[in-house]
Every structure is written in structure tokens, then in C-alpha cells.
Design an enzyme around this catalytic site. Sequence first.
Site, PDB file in Angstrom:
ATOM      1  N   HIS A  43       0.785  -1.230   0.000  1.00 45.01           N
ATOM      2  CA  HIS A  43       0.000   0.000   0.000  1.00 45.01           C
ATOM      3  C   HIS A  43       0.818   1.281   0.000  1.00 45.01           C
ATOM      4  O   HIS A  43       0.328   2.335  -0.397  1.00 45.01           O
ATOM      5  CB  HIS A  43      -0.926   0.008   1.228  1.00 45.01           C
ATOM      6  CG  HIS A  43      -2.169   0.791   1.026  1.00 45.01           C
ATOM      7  ND1 HIS A  43      -3.316   0.563   1.752  1.00 45.01           N
ATOM      8  CD2 HIS A  43      -2.476   1.809   0.188  1.00 45.01           C
ATOM      9  CE1 HIS A  43      -4.258   1.403   1.367  1.00 45.01           C
ATOM     10  NE2 HIS A  43      -3.775   2.166   0.416  1.00 45.01           N
ATOM     11  N   THR A  90      -4.826  10.610  -0.392  1.00 40.91           N
ATOM     12  CA  THR A  90      -6.186  10.321   0.055  1.00 40.91           C
ATOM     13  C   THR A  90      -6.607  11.240   1.192  1.00 40.91           C
ATOM     14  O   THR A  90      -5.785  11.892   1.835  1.00 40.91           O
ATOM     15  CB  THR A  90      -6.318   8.863   0.547  1.00 40.91           C
ATOM     16  OG1 THR A  90      -5.444   8.664   1.667  1.00 40.91           O
ATOM     17  CG2 THR A  90      -5.976   7.874  -0.554  1.00 40.91           C
TER      18      THR A  90
END
Length: 770
Positions: A425, A554
Site C-alpha cells: 500500500h 487520500t
Amino acid sequence: MAEAHQAVGFRPSLPSDGAEADLSASALQEIYLSGLRSWKRHLSRFWNDVLTGVFPASPLSWLFLFSAIQLAWFLQLDPSLGLTEKIKELLPDWGGQHHRLRGVLAAALFASCLWGALIFTLHVALRVLLSYHGWLLEPHGAMSSPTKTWLALVRIFSGRHPMLFSSQRSLPRQPVPSVQDTVRKYLESVRPVLSDEDFDWTAGLAQEFLRLQASLLQWYLQLKSWWASNYVSDWWEEFVYLRSRNSLMVNSNYYMMDFLYVTPTPVQAARAGNAVHALLLYRHRLNRQEILPVRGRPRGTEAVVLWPPSCPHTLPTHPDHLRHLRDSRHVAVFHRGRFFRVCFLCFIATSPSPACPHEEHLAALTPAPRDLWAQARRSLKSRAGEALEAVEGAAFFVSLSRSWYDKSFTLIVFSNGKLGLSVEHSWADCPVSGHMWEFTLATECFQLGYSADGHCKGHPEPSLPRPQRLHWDLPDKVHLSIALALRAAKTLSGDTDCHVFPFSHFGKNFIRRCHLSSDSFIQTALQLAHFRDRGRFCLTYESAMTRLFLEGRTETVRSCTREACNFVRAMEDREKTDSQCLSLFRLAVDKHQALLKAAMSGQGVDRHLFALHIVSQLLHLQAPFLDQVRSEQWQLATSQIPVQQTHLFDAHNYPDYVSSGGGFGPVDDHGYGVSYIFMGDDTVTFHISSKKSSTKTVRPTEPPATSFLRTQESGPVAPSSPEPSPDPQPQHPALLDLASLFQEGQRLKRGCRGRGKEDAGSRRGSLPGH
């Protein structure tokens, strides 16, 4: 997504030697290093940017400008207004010789300066244009005159044929929100899930924070926002991902799935060969910037470029760091306990050579706690450095049986031909890997294809080198580490329950006809489903992208709002009519849309609070309010998997050949991880995970996670799950209940499940049309 788990559990682990020093020094140093890293990245890409036309003008435009100046001089004109002569005087005279050459050099220098000034002007103009986010606030399908004008100007300034990164440097920096607004939004978000007493206590901490620490911490963030490319993204990568000592498996890595209903070929080697070919084609197109950017709304694609040109690989140091490989020419393959350096796959699948002792489970070290893996890796590097380098230096990892979790991603090919992708990730978020995965599935299936017997089309190339078997000289102390890591990995994976749940009664087409946002519709349905499952509300994490900004990643949308809670309570109140519920439903959807747009435009809550917390730790400043925020648990973590390349798939004629998305592990041990993707126009596929050991996400008569799923739809939720026993008090499916608020949805519900007396009495009245 999986980032929510890391965001909750991160520990800054900053050095503290107790020395009496200026507490601001470490903060200033960290800000300085952030800016230095940003500028180093920019400089390393500068030459490639010039060659590929990253600026609004192409390199050929310089030649055109230089030629025009030379033509003007030939016609006895001076477009430089005397500047060329001044430049010529500054050049060395070389003893009075080469007078003509000095004139050409002066003209070239003037053309270069003018060309750079024009490019800089276009660059600044485009950055100013991209700072406009008014289009986000407009209703779907409507466009105001200012937005139309803005869109036309963006297209003009971004050029007729922009390449992938043509607008990258023109993206504005992510703004630092007002700390007062952030605290206000935070308190509003936690109000539905806290008691009056707990809320008053939290509000008191917030006011103390605003009075004592906020202004100082905010000043440091403002300083960083001016110096570095992004005020939060590099800290997010470092402290949330690279400093985490938890296992990557379940806690951080996420997965992408194959087509749900079809398998193009059952031949494992053929599917692996085509998939590897497709992935390398994607890397080639990225290197050449042949992937089209978003036109009209250019968004940051910073994370997209990280894999193919540089092959990031997470090294288990303390903290971890990303190792970038600029031009890796091979892939590493794991098959039946053996490792290979590979260009040709069929040989591996038929090779009878056995695995060496302990080699079969060597990959189990990579999902181990990071300190254990770091220690074992040091031993491996000293005794099996060549084999380790072949794996870590590969473009990516191909597993025919087990993943290597440190790689940017692992392509998993099962014996029946099914594909999967395990993604680390830290280097990229789901929309980036999802874009790559869509291209891979479409290319390997429709463009490359398979022969009638299931093998790859074409003929083998005999000149290709055979796979190189990697040999591992494993030290004795690594054997124990492998055993411990394998046991821990089996325990963690065995405790994780995951179901893929295709909901095919309706999809985005129906939601659009209701004039609603598809994402907001699903998020509200999840609130209703969770309340029916647990009987209370909880903090809900939804991941949103901030790619409108340079190096944006994000932001969190806190989907459990007061409006959503009011709607859910109304749905559970038999005294409420459809009309009343629908009004509350629209308010909930509108609120969610407002939060989503705020997050996308850099006005979210959580990344700002996260950055403030990091600064407080760097300054060794106690901030109880920020400690309270960091300690929160997300019992419902959600994410939509976007479908970004619809032109690659024909959902009408081939509805089964659509990506089924992916998912991630639960953030909280007593919560759910939920991702969803709109497959075509009439299907939504959910990926829902939970922990089997939890007593709150399981019912005695059902497997874990199923209890939450059955609040969505009755019957089995996945092919692998047993038929659930009937509930003593059957619950209505949340999605169909939401649809039944609309006239067309009532027909859907009657057609899908029938309508008993109790169901008919739970909602009274039929809305004529909405």
C-alpha cells in the site's frame, strides 16, 4: 481502505534522548528534509520531462521560435528590441573571430529565455486555473457558465494533445485547512456516535487545543506547505506505512480480483504469461506517457508513475524505505516452493526439481512483523544475497502459490487459471493499481487472447533464456524465523473472513434514474445495514482521493453523519412513511456529497489532524485532543473501487467480462472492511471482511461477515459459504429497502423477494414517482 488500519495504529517512534535543545529544531529539520526530497524528485525527472513534452509547449516549439528569430534577423528585423545585441556583447569574442557564431549563440540564448518565459507563463496560468474547484459544487449534469469558461481555458492551456504528465507540474499545492474549521467538522462528525457526556469532554479538549497549541502547530504546517510539494503526503507515507511494524498481510496490503464469473483459460502458465505480458505493456505505455490523462479535469497522477519506471520495493529496515529500481528487466516467480528469475514461464510449471529445505516457506517472512523480517533479511543478505537481490530487484513478483508481500505488487495465478493481485500500500492507493489492473485484464483477455486449447497465441521463441533457478543458503537462525512467521501468517489469515457478494438486483443505472449519487446511495445503505447488524452507529471511514493536488493521495470521508443517522432511525420506525424517509434519505445523500467534495478539494478533517499530530510529536508538545483523535477506532472502513476505463470492456455484450474489484482486511478487530465496485450498469459487487475471533461480527448460526451481508440480501452470500440458517426475526435487505422508497424500487423488491404482510405493513403509501 487498508490505510485506515495503519492510520489508527501508527506510532511516530521519534527519537527522544532527553537533551536540552530547541524543540523546534527537529520540526524544522523534518520540514527541510521534506522539501529536499520533493526537489530531488523534481530534478531527477526534469530531463525526461523536457524530452516527453511535459511543459505546455513541446521541445520542437523552441526550434520554431529560434527559426523565427533567425528569419527576422535575415529580414533586418529585431524582435528582441536590442536584447540579442546585449547578449552578444557578453559572449567572449574569441579574438574577434567567429562573429557569425556569436550572433547565432546570442539568438539561441534569447530564444531559450523567451521560450522559458512563455512556458512559465503557461505553467502559472494553468496552475491558477486548476486551483478552481467550483465544478465540484455544481449539481450532477449541470454546468454553470463560469465552469464552461474554465473548462475551455484548461483545454487551451493544457495543449491539444497532452501527455500523461503534461499537467503534473501545474497542479496546485494541497491547501492547509483552517484549524478552527477542522476542529468544528471533527466535533460534528463524532456527535452521532458519542454520548452527551463523552461529547462534552471531547469538545472541552478541542477548545483547550485551539486555545493552547493549535496556532503554533498550524504555523509549522503552513511553513511546510510553502516549502514542500505537499504538506501531508510524505508524512502519511512514512509514519502510516513505512514506520509501521505490523504485518503487511491483512493490515496494509490490499487485493484485486479476476473476472467474477469467467476464466479465459484454465491453463495456469498461459494465463500467467499473458498477464505478465500485459503488465509489461502497461509499464511500457507509462514510460512513454501514452496513457491518456483526464481531460477537462486534470488530476494528479503522481502515484501512477511510481511502479513502472522505478519498481518500488519496500525494504524491512527501521523504518522501512522504498527502493526504486529504474529499469528492472526480469520478474521473480515462486512455484511449488521454488524461486526463479524468469523470462519464460512454461518451463517452470513443468520443472520437476524439488524445493530446498525451508525454501518453500521462505516467503512467509515477508508478512511477518517488520522487525522480525528485517532481522531475518540481514542474515539472508549475507548468505544468499544474489538470490535475494534477484527477487527484490524484479519488476514485480509472480506467485503460482505464495505471495512476496514486500513487492510493489504480486501477481497471483492459481492452478485453475484464476488471477489475483496483492498490492503493497505504501507506494500507491487503489485507484492507481486499479487502473493498471483494468488494463491487464482487458489486454490479456481481449488483445492477446488464447488459442482453442487454452494456451497463449503465437509460437514459443527458442532464443529466450530459460528461467534461472534461485538457490538459497539459509542460515540456521533463519529456520526458526521462518517457522515463527509461517505460524503467525496462518493464524492471521485463518482469523480473517472475507466474502465477495455480487448484488445484481439493480446498480448505478437505477440510482441515476433516482437522480442520486451512486457512492452516497451505497454509503447510506451501509449505515442502515450496520445499524441493523449492531444496533448502534459507529465511526465510518471512506477513502477519497485528493489527486486534484500535487502529490495528493487520500482523505477520509466520515460517512456516519447526523443526517444519515436520522434517516436510519426513520427507516426503523414503523410510524414513518415512505415520503418522510425519502426526504431524510435525500438530506443524508446531500450531506455525504458535501463531505466527499470537501475531502477532494483539500478541506477534509483527518489528514490535517494527522499532520498536526506529527508536528506536535516533533516538538514534543503534549496535545490531549490530538491523542484522543488518534485513538479512535474505525469499526466500519469502506472504499469504492472506481471503474476508470470503461472503453476497455463491453459490459453490454460481455457482462461477465468486467473486473470484480478488490478488498482489504478489517480495520478494527470487531469491525468490518467493506469495498464495492459498480460492475456494468446493474450489478454492485461487495467485498466484506471481518475477524472470525470477534464476538461482535458473528452470529452463532452463521459464518463471520455473513451476518452483516445478510442485512443486505437473503440467502448465501458467496459460493464458498454454507446456506445460512433462517433468522428468528428475518431482516429486510438494506439496499432493497432503500430502493423501495422509489416507485420503481418497490417493483424491484416485490420481484426479488416477494412481499409478505409484515413487509407491506412496514412501509405505508406509494410515492407516485421520484
